[in-house]
Scaffold this active site. Structure first.
Site, PDB file in Angstrom:
ATOM      1  N   GLU B  60      28.593  51.834  21.159  1.00  0.00           N
ATOM      2  CA  GLU B  60      29.192  52.088  19.847  1.00  0.00           C
ATOM      3  C   GLU B  60      28.667  53.359  19.186  1.00  0.00           C
ATOM      4  OE1 GLU B  60      28.625  49.151  21.066  1.00  0.00           O
ATOM      5  OE2 GLU B  60      30.463  48.010  20.716  1.00  0.00           O
ATOM      6  N   HIS B 129      29.869  37.284  15.196  1.00  0.00           N
ATOM      7  CA  HIS B 129      31.237  37.776  15.425  1.00  0.00           C
ATOM      8  C   HIS B 129      32.189  37.395  14.301  1.00  0.00           C
ATOM      9  CE1 HIS B 129      29.817  38.394  19.515  1.00  0.00           C
ATOM     10  NE2 HIS B 129      30.939  38.979  19.841  1.00  0.00           N
TER      11      HIS B 129
HETATM   12  C1  LIG Z   1      27.619  45.894  20.990  1.00  0.00           C
HETATM   13  C2  LIG Z   1      28.780  45.113  21.490  1.00  0.00           C
HETATM   14  N1  LIG Z   1      29.910  45.760  21.824  1.00  0.00           N
HETATM   15  C3  LIG Z   1      30.977  45.092  22.283  1.00  0.00           C
HETATM   16  C4  LIG Z   1      30.937  43.729  22.418  1.00  0.00           C
HETATM   17  C5  LIG Z   1      32.162  42.963  22.890  1.00  0.00           C
HETATM   18  N2  LIG Z   1      31.925  42.484  24.244  1.00  0.00           N
HETATM   19  C6  LIG Z   1      31.523  41.229  24.482  1.00  0.00           C
HETATM   20  S1  LIG Z   1      31.254  40.952  26.092  1.00  0.00           S
HETATM   21  C7  LIG Z   1      31.705  42.510  26.499  1.00  0.00           C
HETATM   22  C8  LIG Z   1      31.671  42.946  27.925  1.00  0.00           C
HETATM   23  C9  LIG Z   1      30.276  42.955  28.455  1.00  0.00           C
HETATM   24  O1  LIG Z   1      30.289  43.307  29.791  1.00  0.00           O
HETATM   25  P1  LIG Z   1      29.060  43.044  30.734  1.00  0.00           P
HETATM   26  O2  LIG Z   1      27.808  43.577  30.121  1.00  0.00           O
HETATM   27  O3  LIG Z   1      29.408  43.562  32.073  1.00  0.00           O
HETATM   28  O4  LIG Z   1      28.878  41.450  30.777  1.00  0.00           O
HETATM   29  P2  LIG Z   1      29.883  40.346  31.345  1.00  0.00           P
HETATM   30  O5  LIG Z   1      30.739  39.913  30.210  1.00  0.00           O
HETATM   31  O6  LIG Z   1      30.642  40.945  32.470  1.00  0.00           O
HETATM   32  O7  LIG Z   1      28.984  39.240  31.784  1.00  0.00           O
HETATM   33  C10 LIG Z   1      32.053  43.241  25.373  1.00  0.00           C
HETATM   34  C11 LIG Z   1      32.502  44.634  25.385  1.00  0.00           C
HETATM   35  C12 LIG Z   1      29.749  43.082  22.030  1.00  0.00           C
HETATM   36  N3  LIG Z   1      29.641  41.766  22.082  1.00  0.00           N
HETATM   37  N4  LIG Z   1      28.694  43.786  21.588  1.00  0.00           N
END
Ligand SMILES: Cc1ncc(C[n+]2csc(CCOP(=O)(O)OP(=O)(O)O)c2C)c(N)n1
Ligand SMILES: Cc1ncc(C[n+]2csc(CCOP(=O)(O)OP(=O)(O)O)c2C)c(N)n1
Ligand SMILES: [Mg+2]
Ligand SMILES: [Mg+2]
Lengths: 335, 324, 335, 324
Positions: B60, B129
């Site tokens: 972000e 959230h």
């Molecule tokens: C700082 C932040 N940005 C965006 C999100 C929204 N978000 C939740 S899970 C996710 C994807 C995360 O990907 P990864 O780290 O690969 O974990 P996975 O869900 O694949 O286990 C996002 C973008 C968040 N929770 N926190």
């Protein structure tokens, strides 16, 4: 990894004289700023880059007029190296109405957009993503502009460093990240809080970049490095991350006597003063004293003149307090 | 007039401005190929292509920072921060960089940029959230702050925000995305800095924002059955703030209630209440009452979340109790 | 870099059966959670780790009882793998009073401190520094505890990843960082937004660490990796960064049909299902069906029982709204 | 009683608690070897050693995050965020993690941790190093918020914050570091959640915080020469908030003024004004007036900064004007 210390490329005489002139100007400006601080005319804080001039000067000479510079609170040199008004900068340090930002920013935020000096940022690391954004803009506008972003060794440990480097590489942005490793953060040595020896160069591979570690006190090396990295960015080959080894002659900010540094270390680095060293190298290369002395005195005169202009300026105008929050020039938040 | 959902209206507002101005770019996490996790940007990638509509890494600070650098140098970027809670991860960029740079540079740079973000509760996402954070933005000089309550305003205010020369934080209430309403066809713009009297009232004025507006309107309906003629003002623009409209209503009715989704302390309701307590003091006929979520993080379970947030019942009972 | 796929160390039979049992339990729990979601009993969001069970299970088995787990919103498995109550977890998903956090946290925040499950964190990257802090605490209390921190591939691009790794190495903390590279963030493939091929392993050197890239769908490999990294941490040799390659069988969150993934890719990874694969390996290694079938049915029974208990629970209690903001149990902010 | 400067009192408060409880640890940038950039932690490294007093990398998210993890697992960490403006760089840790985790886990974890930070203007550092941000913290449920105005309170409130089982944000006004005052010898603790009537008054009540307290007291002196008997309440604890003391004074005088260093919108002054406009409405004899910095980033030049922040003159003139 070893640092390059000689110039392979044969930089021409006039460029070398420009490099020398610029370094001398930055040196004289900051020495004067320090004197004015001792006279209690600089009211706010200030962070001098005495000893680090070769880096700002080399990029200043190598950049195209419409390229972008982003630097830190230690940014007098980087801003002036783009051609920003010396009087405007000095007046800003003194909080005068004729300051570059009318007194609203102060020493830590020197900005001169008309010369591509896009701002001095005082929160460590913040400007790395911002500089990437300017490069993104240049890329999609197909303007050929390059963004150059200067920051310190301590900045490599904060999150924005990582986020900006990753984005810049993924989007293949026209940007050069320049880490000026002056060995210290404020009062704490960088090696005591960093997982690797070379805080920027040892991390280049984490972004798929080549490590570039150079002698930041050698103006020729810095110039070659700048030309190459800028050229790569301008021709669509993406970002570089340069680590330039250097040292600040004085303390972190105006009031810091810098007693935390071992005497021998300080002595050694003073012996590698980039300005003195370059002067000697130019003489050795056959450029005679008659070419250099006028540069020295012209720089002094320029600083004298800027100081005079700055001192003549009235204090910042009170209307400024409520001006320029918004693009309409004002600060109204209600009707 | 077409009937659009709030999320469709958001996409329509962006599309309208991207069509008009080739310097408008849009970036964010999962906004392009996926059309946004709330499906509020569906179709933009297809229509404007991958250079202008781009997915970013999860970073972000880089997203907002990049938008700022681009805004300083000629683009008009729109960024999405997926949930407003994540503004905390880039708060330095928003509050210290974007908000202050024009001022600090004496007006040398303009920052025409919009940060869109999904805001608020009611969706059982839990405390990280579900926050309503428009008051964080309102507290920072240099940011304009909008929060629409209808699809028409979502389109019109968003388009105006994109066209505005200053940085705008645009809060889209998650609980409104699925609501539908009439949206003017063709170019539609709503001016910043204007509140709307959604329902005139004689006895008291309820000032509400975003998802609290429909609740306040329902409450006003029910109050009219109790012989209380309550007016409802939709603030929609916190900065600039239309104090003229708001205070005008308060002066007429003599009673002010604010309905906020955010937790108790230091919300926009406190700001408006304080302005009224200063400037309308002689017109007030009784205490100014704020209806808010209690000063707690929002719980996840449906029954807890529903009971924590201001409800129509709570508005009706509070107003009724205070008007006795 | 190549991933290890066979187990060199000869894990004993009982450990292998524990690994198998735990994987089956996690699989069955999450499949049930999905069914309850389809029945509209899970009101909030939920993020399943179906297909990724080997990682949580291996660390669960390898950790000492008092070690610390920090995980993400995709943390049902990591929490249960520490011995947390299955009924408490299921009830929390259903928003019941008998939920692990009385309904206040929901699926994304499962926490059971009594079993060392120190929380599931829903803001990407936030828990990396927090996990480092628990390791710091263990270090200075000389407790011998190790902190294990799980996160996704997408998390490697956010600033906290960088800050936490650097601090952990500089302070030589007893921590294991485990990147579960399931190839996707929410809907976007990690390779499209990352400067290097292996988002964690290719960055280990930026912190002076060895790259560790392993098959996250192989329970034996994961167990060996866990034992080694935990042992290193426990004996004062500092942090590790593990990248485990894996894949989620379903969508990012409960409502995502995951159509953005190429069919062939999905098919290939379903063929590498860690549970099925491990079952086959155990059979091939001479552990007979008679030893495995009871594990399968006991796991089902355990999930049935937990589901029943959860469903019996009353809805979360309204007093909870104003409870536990402060250590005195309440939320009073004024007198 | 010893005469100590505010910065010495800060160090004394930390030392008192580190001496008492071996689980108190202290980390931050340049806090150990250098004794802090404001010299408020001089001597602690020498006294408590490098394990308990540690310099960190420049990485505020790691600093606060590490403190949180440590607090969850048995330590009582103190961290320094050098300037409060930098809280923005770790705001997710503060507002989303530290503040919410006890609640989200149903009380499973305690977070006894203190975030100390140098706050406010008057030092010509410019807009990114001069903000008064106690209202950011006050707006987040789950954080306790203190801002002392005297050396004695700096020691006593800081020590109490360290002993408190909840997370506390402790704001040290930069412009007060050099001020001196009597500080009790030996163990000294001041209770959270208590405001102090620094000067009783009959005609009106001025509520102030931190560096605004001495200004309000000087203004009250001058107002008494104008036949206005103004009382001054030092809030010092924003969360918990001692509404009993504050509203008690307002009820007596019927007039409330707040003096805030932070910019205009959504400050703690608005919160207190709103509470009074609700709960003391019938006791009020006139408008509630807030005296604040205008809603602008703070400018750097000395003349601009001084004119932007509330001054004794401004307080006197505002009160005088409103009391006519
Ligand atoms: C700082 C932040 N940005 C965006 C999100 C929204 N978000 C939740 S899970 C996710 C994807 C995360 O990907 P990864 O780290 O690969 O974990 P996975 O869900 O694949 O286990 C996002 C973008 C968040 N929770 N926190
Ligand atoms: C986020 C943040 N943390 C801390 C500071 C305070 N600070 C200002 S300069 C500085 C040292 C920076 O060191 P380095 O990056 O090496 O740059 P140098 O000053 O040596 O040029 C620190 C810690 C800050 N401005 N921003
Ligand atoms: Mg440095
Ligand atoms: Mg992933």
């Amino acid at each position: 990894m070893s640092t390059r210390t000689t110039t392979p490329s044969g930089i021409d005489r006039s460029t070398r004289l420009r490099l020398y002139r610029l370094m001398v100007e930055l040196r004289d400006f900051e020495q004067r700023a320090y004197e004015l601080f001792l006279e209690n005319l600089v009211r706010g804080t200030s962070h001098l880059a005495l000893g680090q001039e070769a880096i700002a000067a080399a990029f200043g000479v190598a950049m195209r007029e419409d390229d972008y510079t982003f630097c830190t609170y230690r940014g007098h040199g980087h801003t002036l190296a783009r051609g920003a008004s010396m009087a405007g900068a000095m007046a800003e340090l003194l909080g005068r109405a004729n300051g570059m930002m009318h007194g609203k920013g102060g020493s830590m935020h020197l900005t001169d957009v008309t010369h591509g000096a896009m701002g001095s940022y005082a929160i460590v690391g913040a400007h790395l993503p911002i500089a990437a954004g300017a490069a993104w803009s240049a890329q999609v506008r197909r303007s050929g502009q390059v963004s150059v972003c200067f920051f310190g060794d301590g900045t490599t440990n904060i999150g924005t460093f990582h986020e900006a480097l990753n984005l810049a590489v993924v989007w293949r942005l026209p940007i050069v990240f320049v880490c000026e490793n002056n060995q210290y953060m404020e009062y704490t040595p960088i090696r005591s809080v960093t997982a690797v020896e070379h805080p920027a160069a040892d991390r280049a591979s984490a972004y798929g970049l080549e490590p570039i570690l150079v002698d930041g006190n050698d103006a020729d090396v810095m110039y070659d490095t700048a030309v190459k990295a800028i050229g790569q960015a301008r021709t669509g080959k993406g970002p570089s991350l340069v680590e330039a080894l250097t040292y600040r002659h004085g303390g972190h900010s105006r009031a810091d006597p810098a007693r935390y540094r071992p005497e021998a270390e300080v002595r050694e680095w003073l012996g590698r003063d980039p300005v003195q060293r370059y002067r000697e190298r130019l003489l050795a290369a056959g450029i005679d004293e008659g070419a250099l002395a006028p540069i020295d005195s012209e720089a002094q005169a320029k600083v004298d003149q800027a100081t005079e202009e700055a001192r003549q300026g009235p204090p910042a105008a009170l209307e400024e307090i409520e001006a320029q929050v918004w693009a309409d020039g004002g600060s109204t938040w209600r009707n | 007039m077409a009937q659009l959902t709030f999320r469709e209206a958001v996409a329509a507002g962006i599309a309208q401005e991207m069509e008009r101005d080739p310097l408008v770019y849009f970036i964010g996490e999962d906004v392009a190929a996926a059309g946004g996790v709330f499906k509020a940007t569906v179709g933009l990638l297809e229509r404007f292509g991958p250079e202008r509509v781009r997915d970013t890494p999860i970073s972000e600070q880089a997203i907002v920072g990049a938008a700022m650098g681009a805004a300083m140098t000629g683009l008009r970027p729109i960024v999405e921060i997926m949930f407003s809670d994540f503004l905390a991860t880039c708060w330095d960029m928003v509050a210290n960089q974007v908000a202050k740079t024009r001022y600090m540079t004496g007006g040398q740079v303009s920052l025409p940029l919009v940060i869109r973000t999904a805001n608020g509760g009611g969706t059982r996402f839990g405390a990280q959230h579900s926050q309503s954070l428009e008051n964080w933005a309102m507290a920072v000089p240099g940011l304009k702050v909008l929060a629409p309550s209808t699809p028409a305003d979502a389109k019109g205010l968003l388009a105006a925000a994109i066209r505005d020369p200053d940085p705008v934080l645009f809060f889209e209430q998650k609980s409104l995305y699925g609501t539908a309403g009439e949206v003017p066809d063709g170019e539609h713009l709503e001016p910043l800095g204007t509140a709307v009297i959604r329902r005139p009232g004689r006895d008291c004025t309820i000032v509400a924002l975003a998802a609290m507006v429909p609740k306040a309107l329902t409450a006003a309906d029910r109050l009219s059955g109790l012989d209380i003629d309550a007016g409802v003002v939709d603030v929609r623009s916190l900065v600039p703030l239309d104090t003229r409209t708001i205070l005008g209503e308060v002066r007429k009715t003599g009673r002010l209630f604010t309905v906020e989704e955010n937790p108790r302390l230091c919300g926009w309701g406190a700001e408006i209440a304080s302005i009224a307590a200063d400037e309308c003091f002689d017109d007030l006929d009784g205490p100014i009452v704020r209806i808010t979520t209690p000063h707690v993080p929002l719980p996840a379970a449906d029954v807890l979340e529903d009971a924590a947030m201001p409800s129509v019942d709570r508005i009706v009972n509070t107003v009724k109790g205070a008007m006795r």
